[in-house]
Design an enzyme around this catalytic site. Structure first.
Site, PDB file in Angstrom:
ATOM      1  N   ASP A 100     -30.214 -25.452  43.993  1.00  0.00           N
ATOM      2  CA  ASP A 100     -29.466 -25.852  42.823  1.00  0.00           C
ATOM      3  C   ASP A 100     -29.975 -27.254  42.467  1.00  0.00           C
ATOM      4  OD1 ASP A 100     -27.096 -26.247  41.066  1.00  0.00           O
ATOM      5  OD2 ASP A 100     -26.541 -27.655  42.645  1.00  0.00           O
ATOM      6  N   ASP A 139     -21.716 -23.055  42.934  1.00  0.00           N
ATOM      7  CA  ASP A 139     -22.830 -22.397  43.617  1.00  0.00           C
ATOM      8  C   ASP A 139     -22.385 -21.298  44.568  1.00  0.00           C
ATOM      9  OD1 ASP A 139     -24.527 -24.211  42.404  1.00  0.00           O
ATOM     10  OD2 ASP A 139     -24.312 -25.631  44.051  1.00  0.00           O
TER      11      ASP A 139
HETATM   12  P1  ADP Z   1     -26.215 -27.214  37.753  1.00  0.00           P
HETATM   13  O1  ADP Z   1     -26.736 -25.830  37.903  1.00  0.00           O
HETATM   14  O2  ADP Z   1     -27.296 -28.158  37.292  1.00  0.00           O
HETATM   15  O3  ADP Z   1     -25.536 -27.702  38.982  1.00  0.00           O
HETATM   16  P2  ADP Z   1     -23.815 -26.333  36.370  1.00  0.00           P
HETATM   17  O4  ADP Z   1     -24.098 -24.872  36.330  1.00  0.00           O
HETATM   18  O5  ADP Z   1     -22.801 -26.785  37.345  1.00  0.00           O
HETATM   19  O6  ADP Z   1     -25.145 -27.174  36.557  1.00  0.00           O
HETATM   20  O7  ADP Z   1     -23.366 -26.803  34.916  1.00  0.00           O
HETATM   21  C1  ADP Z   1     -24.161 -26.498  33.797  1.00  0.00           C
HETATM   22  C2  ADP Z   1     -23.772 -27.263  32.566  1.00  0.00           C
HETATM   23  O8  ADP Z   1     -22.438 -26.938  32.180  1.00  0.00           O
HETATM   24  C3  ADP Z   1     -23.803 -28.759  32.738  1.00  0.00           C
HETATM   25  O9  ADP Z   1     -25.078 -29.283  32.548  1.00  0.00           O
HETATM   26  C4  ADP Z   1     -22.794 -29.187  31.663  1.00  0.00           C
HETATM   27  O10 ADP Z   1     -23.427 -29.240  30.407  1.00  0.00           O
HETATM   28  C5  ADP Z   1     -21.793 -28.075  31.624  1.00  0.00           C
HETATM   29  N1  ADP Z   1     -20.583 -28.365  32.412  1.00  0.00           N
HETATM   30  C6  ADP Z   1     -20.155 -27.683  33.486  1.00  0.00           C
HETATM   31  N2  ADP Z   1     -18.999 -28.189  33.951  1.00  0.00           N
HETATM   32  C7  ADP Z   1     -18.706 -29.245  33.173  1.00  0.00           C
HETATM   33  C8  ADP Z   1     -17.654 -30.212  33.157  1.00  0.00           C
HETATM   34  N3  ADP Z   1     -16.646 -30.199  34.048  1.00  0.00           N
HETATM   35  N4  ADP Z   1     -17.680 -31.160  32.201  1.00  0.00           N
HETATM   36  C9  ADP Z   1     -18.681 -31.198  31.305  1.00  0.00           C
HETATM   37  N5  ADP Z   1     -19.696 -30.333  31.280  1.00  0.00           N
HETATM   38  C10 ADP Z   1     -19.720 -29.354  32.191  1.00  0.00           C
HETATM   39 MG    MG Z   2     -24.631 -28.121  41.193  1.00  0.00          MG
END
Ligand code: ADP
Ligand code: MG
Length: 649
Positions: free
Chosen positions: A318, A525
């Protein structure tokens, strides 16, 4: 001592008495001796015989019970009475030792981990009471004196100190804490007097969860080690067939071979072939490997995961919070609509919705706009994992997250993509307020310093392929992948798309019968950790869901522990292989000697006991976790290991 063990010991004692009597009647006719020998034999052997026959009828592969039964009954038929009894005697003494270890296991785990204090000091109405930690409520104030172990997860309300986290993390560097910091149960307060507000019940506390994890990790149950079962499938039938060949077929068809001599050799063959050393030492090796790993702050939930870890050729990471720091800096902002609301006021609303999320972006925005929300009223709070959060704050409808998510909270989406603006360089988060697109925040995250060396070390360890998945913007993800030398990366994924990608990769690696590992920091995840062959969660203090879904937990948030875990797993596996190859070669040697008549049942019995002992000693080497200041196994640790339950057969 438990009942089972007591019975076994009295059986051994009874049989020994009968055996001595039988030997005493050595000069008497056989019909006087035989009842004593046979009595001693049956006292020791009845359950082995029953088990052997039972398994045979259940269609299970021929096991060691049937080998033992055949060998000893055969010895009786040939008039080798003392040998028959001795074989069973040593077998049952081995059983007694493992039963003893099993009965002390539960308490010894608690002792080793020793994460839970018996009492907690709770401040009530100005007085300190000693309370059973199970009765402490959320919101109670704990008083923790220097030198005391922290009973429950709590937040410091008064005082500052150094905390020893070694019991949980294997790391000896103490951590400085002060008011507002979280205390994790199981760690030790070194210096100052602390007051802390309890924030979880005992059953949900970190210490209890870790104890549960280890106790339920399958280590203490019958071992179903793949290596062994695969091996036994071919081994036992082969042995039985060879014994029949030596003892029966050969003397029948070849002229000049004496029946009695060759049946005796066949029996020696059967006794020697009993795979006791393997059955005990291989699971013990994995067990020791898991013990060694946990001393380095790496919790492995079962031996099959250690095995999978040693074999994994592909790693999926991730991005946010795992390979990057996950602490975003606010580098820019753009407003879209004139909402009669200052940047600060908007920021305050954003920070308030985000204060209920654990996503790294949420934590970072919360930090960027820090504030006091006591006078605000929040309703209808929702978080869509990997998308964003929404709520109604003081009657105003607010949504924060990725553009596709925020769009669903906008009445009519009129802005063109050009106007919305996408920065190539930064991660973007959008805000919708009362049905209009209000703002875009640009956030910047950095790769973790240990990411590059970790990936390099994984490559040195023979990991062929690395891959990065992220919900973040594609351009950012590709840029980060380039920086870290990760050849394949996908961005813009929703949580279920991540799972889909992992499934795809799984299919590819399954087709090549390879193992796949996935690494995540926990937030969003869990599904991907769950479906991969080995799911590795970073940081035990993070998301509970990820800890439950994962197979390996890196207690500290230290990426270098991933190659460390791989090294431990590979070393454990090679010791296990030694513990298979070693006893087999000794046995083959004795077998060859036996088949040409240079061996006796006694030699067979001692070869088995001796080899088992050496293999157990060798297994304890897996406890040693070398390099990087991890503790070497002490004598106590090895003794401790030997006291642990041996697998029940
Ligand atoms: P990664 O795979 O990089 O860990 P995530 O899947 O957790 O990312 O999140 C993907 C996207 O969703 C973030 O880049 C953001 O734009 C949005 N996002 C998710 N959760 C939040 C939150 N609590 N506040 C703001 N944006 C969020
Ligand atoms: Mg993450």
């Amino acid at each position: 001592m438990n009942k089972e063990l007591q019975t076994l010991l009295s059986r051994i004692a009874g049989a020994t008495t009968l055996f001595i009597l039988a030997l005493a009647f050595r000069e008497f006719p056989i019909h006087v001796q035989l009842p004593f020998f046979f009595g001693a034999y049956l006292t020791l052997a009845y359950d082995v015989i029953i088990k052997g026959v039972e398994r045979l009828f259940k269609g299970k592969i021929l096991g060691e019970h049937i080998l033992m039964t055949l060998a000893t009954l055969g010895a009786f038929a040939l008039g080798e009475y003392p040998e028959a009894v001795a074989v069973m005697f040593f077998y049952q003494v081995g059983e007694a030792i493992s039963a003893q270890a099993a009965s002390s296991s539960r308490s010894s785990i608690r002792e080793t981990l020793n994460l839970k204090p018996d009492v907690a000091n709770v401040l009530r109405r100005g007085r300190i009471y000693e309370v059973n930690p199970a009765e402490v409520q959320i919101g109670d104030i704990l008083v923790i004196r220097p030198g005391e172990r922290i009973a429950l997860d709590a937040t410091i309300t008064k005082g500052s100190s150094l905390i020893d986290t070694k019991p949980l993390t294997g790391e000896s560097l103490p951590r400085e804490v002060g008011v507002g910091d979280e205390l994790v149960s199981g760690t030790i307060n070194l210096e100052g007097l602390l007051h802390a507000e309890v924030n979880s019940l005992l059953e949900n506390s970190t210490a209890q969860r870790i104890i549960d994890l280890i106790e339920h990790s399958g280590l203490y149950k019958a071992s179903t080690d793949r290596l062994i079962t695969q091996f036994a499938k071919y081994y036992t039938p082969l042995v039985v067939f060879t014994a029949i060949l030596i003892g029966f077929i050969m003397p029948s068809v070849l002229p000049g071979l004496d029946f009695k001599t060759w049946s005796y050799r066949a029996l020696v063959f059967l006794v020697v072939s009993c795979p006791c050393a393997l059955l005990i030492s291989v699971p013990l090796t994995y067990f020791a490997g898991i013990g060694g790993a946990s001393r380095a702050g790496i919790i492995v939930k079962g031996e099959s995961y250690l095995e999978a870890l040693s074999q994994a050729k592909k790693y999926i990471f991730d991005k946010t919070g795992t390979l990057t720091k996950g602490s975003f800096e606010l580098v820019g902002m753009q407003r879209f609509a004139d909402l009669e609301l200052s940047d600060e006021e908007l920021g305050r609303l954003v920070a308030y919705v985000e204060s209920h999320s654990t996503h790294p972006i949420a934590l970072s925005l919360h930090k960027a706009f820090e504030g006091d929300f006591k006078d605000l009223e929040i309703e209808d709070l929702k978080e869509l994992p990997g998308r964003g959060v929404s709520a109604i704050i003081d009657g105003r409808h607010i949504a924060v997250g990725r553009l596709s998510f925020v769009k669903d909270h906008i009445d009519s989406y009129a802005l063109t993509s050009k106007e919305v603006g996408e920065s190539e360089l930064y991660s973007s988060v959008y805000v919708a307020l009362d049905g209009v697109l209000a703002a875009r925040y640009d956030l910047s995250d950095k790769e973790r310093q240990d990411a590059l060396p970790m990936l390099e070390e994984l490559r040195d360890l023979g990991i062929k392929e690395t891959l990065m998945l992220s919900g973040d913007k594609e351009s950012i993800v590709l840029e980060m992948a380039k920086k870290l030398g990760i050849p394949k990366a996908y961005g813009g994924l929703l949580p279920d798309e991540k799972v889909y990608r992992v499934k795809e990769e799984l299919e590819v690696s399954r087709a090549a019968s390879e193992r796949l590992a996935a690494v995540g920091d926990g937030v969003n995840d869990a599904p991907m950790l769950k479906i991969s062959d080995v799911g590795i969660a970073m940081g035990a203090f993070g998301s509970k869901a990820a800890i439950e879904a994962s197979d390996v937990i890196i207690m500290t948030n230290d990426l270098m522990k991933i190659p460390a875990a791989v090294r431990i797993s590979k070393r454990t596996r090679s010791i296990a292989v030694q513990n298979i190859a070693g006893p087999i070669s000794v046995k083959v040697a004795v077998l060859i000697l036996a088949s040409v008549g240079f061996s006796s049942i006694w030699a067979g019995v001692f070869a088995d006991v001796g080899v088992t002992f050496l293999a157990v000693l060798n297994a304890s080497r897996a406890l040693a976790v070398d390099g990087q200041g991890y503790p070497k196994p002490t004598k106590d640790a090895i003794l401790e290991l030997l006291r642990r339950p041996l697998p029940r057969r």
